[in-house]
Design a protein around this motif. Structure first.
Motif, PDB file in Angstrom:
ATOM      1  N   SER A  40       9.483   1.342 -16.742  1.00 20.29           N
ATOM      2  CA  SER A  40      10.057   2.063 -15.604  1.00 20.29           C
ATOM      3  C   SER A  40       9.824   1.327 -14.282  1.00 20.29           C
ATOM      4  O   SER A  40      10.411   1.701 -13.271  1.00 20.29           O
ATOM      5  CB  SER A  40       9.438   3.456 -15.493  1.00 20.29           C
ATOM      6  OG  SER A  40       8.071   3.360 -15.128  1.00 20.29           O
ATOM      7  N   GLU A  41       8.948   0.317 -14.287  1.00 16.44           N
ATOM      8  CA  GLU A  41       8.530  -0.374 -13.069  1.00 16.44           C
ATOM      9  C   GLU A  41       7.873   0.601 -12.095  1.00 16.44           C
ATOM     10  O   GLU A  41       7.964   0.458 -10.882  1.00 16.44           O
ATOM     11  CB  GLU A  41       9.697  -1.114 -12.411  1.00 16.44           C
ATOM     12  CG  GLU A  41      10.293  -2.192 -13.301  1.00 16.44           C
ATOM     13  CD  GLU A  41      11.381  -2.990 -12.629  1.00 16.44           C
ATOM     14  OE1 GLU A  41      11.237  -3.316 -11.435  1.00 16.44           O
ATOM     15  OE2 GLU A  41      12.367  -3.291 -13.315  1.00 16.44           O
ATOM     16  N   TYR A  51       4.280   4.820  -7.324  1.00 17.93           N
ATOM     17  CA  TYR A  51       4.974   3.635  -6.821  1.00 17.93           C
ATOM     18  C   TYR A  51       6.141   3.289  -7.741  1.00 17.93           C
ATOM     19  O   TYR A  51       6.061   3.477  -8.961  1.00 17.93           O
ATOM     20  CB  TYR A  51       4.024   2.426  -6.794  1.00 17.93           C
ATOM     21  CG  TYR A  51       2.933   2.532  -5.776  1.00 17.93           C
ATOM     22  CD1 TYR A  51       3.095   1.991  -4.503  1.00 17.93           C
ATOM     23  CD2 TYR A  51       1.728   3.153  -6.078  1.00 17.93           C
ATOM     24  CE1 TYR A  51       2.088   2.083  -3.554  1.00 17.93           C
ATOM     25  CE2 TYR A  51       0.718   3.240  -5.133  1.00 17.93           C
ATOM     26  CZ  TYR A  51       0.906   2.706  -3.888  1.00 17.93           C
ATOM     27  OH  TYR A  51      -0.094   2.806  -2.952  1.00 17.93           O
ATOM     28  N   HIS A  52       7.201   2.756  -7.144  1.00 16.06           N
ATOM     29  CA  HIS A  52       8.309   2.178  -7.909  1.00 16.06           C
ATOM     30  C   HIS A  52       8.557   0.784  -7.357  1.00 16.06           C
ATOM     31  O   HIS A  52       8.773   0.632  -6.153  1.00 16.06           O
ATOM     32  CB  HIS A  52       9.576   3.026  -7.801  1.00 16.06           C
ATOM     33  CG  HIS A  52      10.709   2.461  -8.592  1.00 16.06           C
ATOM     34  ND1 HIS A  52      11.776   1.839  -7.996  1.00 16.06           N
ATOM     35  CD2 HIS A  52      10.910   2.399  -9.932  1.00 16.06           C
ATOM     36  CE1 HIS A  52      12.606   1.426  -8.937  1.00 16.06           C
ATOM     37  NE2 HIS A  52      12.102   1.739 -10.120  1.00 16.06           N
ATOM     38  N   GLN A  53       8.479  -0.186  -8.224  1.00 12.62           N
ATOM     39  CA  GLN A  53       8.653  -1.590  -7.849  1.00 12.62           C
ATOM     40  C   GLN A  53       7.759  -1.966  -6.659  1.00 12.62           C
ATOM     41  O   GLN A  53       8.172  -2.684  -5.755  1.00 12.62           O
ATOM     42  CB  GLN A  53      10.120  -1.907  -7.551  1.00 12.62           C
ATOM     43  CG  GLN A  53      11.004  -1.745  -8.757  1.00 12.62           C
ATOM     44  CD  GLN A  53      12.469  -2.049  -8.487  1.00 12.62           C
ATOM     45  OE1 GLN A  53      12.948  -1.921  -7.356  1.00 12.62           O
ATOM     46  NE2 GLN A  53      13.173  -2.434  -9.529  1.00 12.62           N
ATOM     47  N   GLY A  54       6.529  -1.441  -6.657  1.00 10.96           N
ATOM     48  CA  GLY A  54       5.548  -1.777  -5.635  1.00 10.96           C
ATOM     49  C   GLY A  54       5.603  -0.962  -4.370  1.00 10.96           C
ATOM     50  O   GLY A  54       4.712  -1.063  -3.530  1.00 10.96           O
ATOM     51  N   SER A  55       6.629  -0.140  -4.185  1.00 12.29           N
ATOM     52  CA  SER A  55       6.744   0.691  -2.980  1.00 12.29           C
ATOM     53  C   SER A  55       6.403   2.137  -3.304  1.00 12.29           C
ATOM     54  O   SER A  55       6.824   2.659  -4.342  1.00 12.29           O
ATOM     55  CB  SER A  55       8.172   0.643  -2.428  1.00 12.29           C
ATOM     56  OG  SER A  55       8.490  -0.662  -2.021  1.00 12.29           O
TER      57      SER A  55
END
Length: 186
Positions: A40-41, A51-55
Motif C-alpha cells: 500500500s506504500e 503515512y502514505h508514500q512518506g507524507s
C-alpha cells in the motif's frame, strides 16, 4: 455516505462508551480473502501517525476509514483488505494509540474506557485485555482492540493507569476493569 466524526469523549460516560463500542459496525474483514495485490506504500508510525508514500495523512476521516479495513495476518503482518484486494501496510509498533482514558468506579468495580487516535472507543475487559511489556526504555502497555490489533497506551495515559494502580490495595500493582485484573508488571 460520509463517516460521522467520533463522539466527544469528554461528554461520554463509561456506560455510553461501552454501548458505543458494542455497536461499532465494522466491515467483516476477517471474512474477506482476496488475492494479495502488493504494498500500500503506507506506514503507521509508533505515535499513531499514518503515512502514505512518506507524507502524513492529514485527514482524520481518511485515517478512520483505513483503520476500519486494517487486519492482522496469521504471520503477524498487517494488511488493508477489501473484498477485492489486499495490500501490505507497515506498522512500527501497534496500529493504534490509546490517547485518553476515562475511569469510573473503584477497585473490583472499576471500568476503564479508552479513546484511540482514530476515535474508536474500547473498554478494557477480558475481551479487550491490557498487557504490559518491559523494554529498554521502560514499560509499554497495550490494549487489545480487535482481531489481534492492539493500541499502544500513550505515555500520559499510562501515567493515569499507574496512578490508579498505586491507589489500589491489591498485592500486585495493577488495575481492575469490567471485572478483570490487569497487573502492571509483565
Amino acid at each position: 455516505m460520509p463517516m460521522a466524526p467520533p463522539p466527544d469523549f469528554d461528554t461520554l460516560t463509561v456506560a455510553d462508551i461501552a454501548r458505543l463500542s458494542d455497536t461499532g459496525q465494522l466491515p467483516p474483514v476477517e471474512l474477506w480473502n482476496p488475492a494479495h495485490c502488493g504494498d500500500s506504500e503506507m506506514r503507521i508510525a509508533r505515535d499513531g501517525t499514518w503515512y502514505h508514500q512518506g507524507s502524513p495523512i492529514g485527514r482524520p476521516a481518511m485515517v478512520r476509514a483505513f483503520s476500519r479495513i486494517l487486519r492482522r495476518e496469521p504471520d503477524g503482518g498487517y494488511v488493508l483488505v477489501t473484498p477485492v484486494e489486499k495490500l501490505d501496510i507497515a506498522v512500527d509498533d501497534a496500529p493504534f494509540v490509546a490517547v485518553e482514558m476515562k475511569a469510573e468506579g473503584e477497585g473490583r468495580d472499576a471500568t476503564l474506557a479508552f479513546r484511540l487516535n482514530t476515535g474508536e472507543l474500547v473498554t478494557a475487559s477480558a475481551a479487550h485485555p491490557l498487557r504490559f511489556i518491559e523494554h529498554d526504555d521502560g514499560p509499554h502497555p497495550y490494549l487489545h482492540v480487535r482481531g489481534g490489533l492492539e493500541a499502544l497506551v500513550g505515555r500520559s495515559v499510562y501515567y493515569e493507569l499507574a496512578e490508579c494502580a498505586l491507589a489500589g490495595d491489591d498485592a500486585v500493582p495493577g488495575v481492575w476493569s469490567a471485572g478483570t485484573f490487569f497487573a502492571l508488571q509483565p
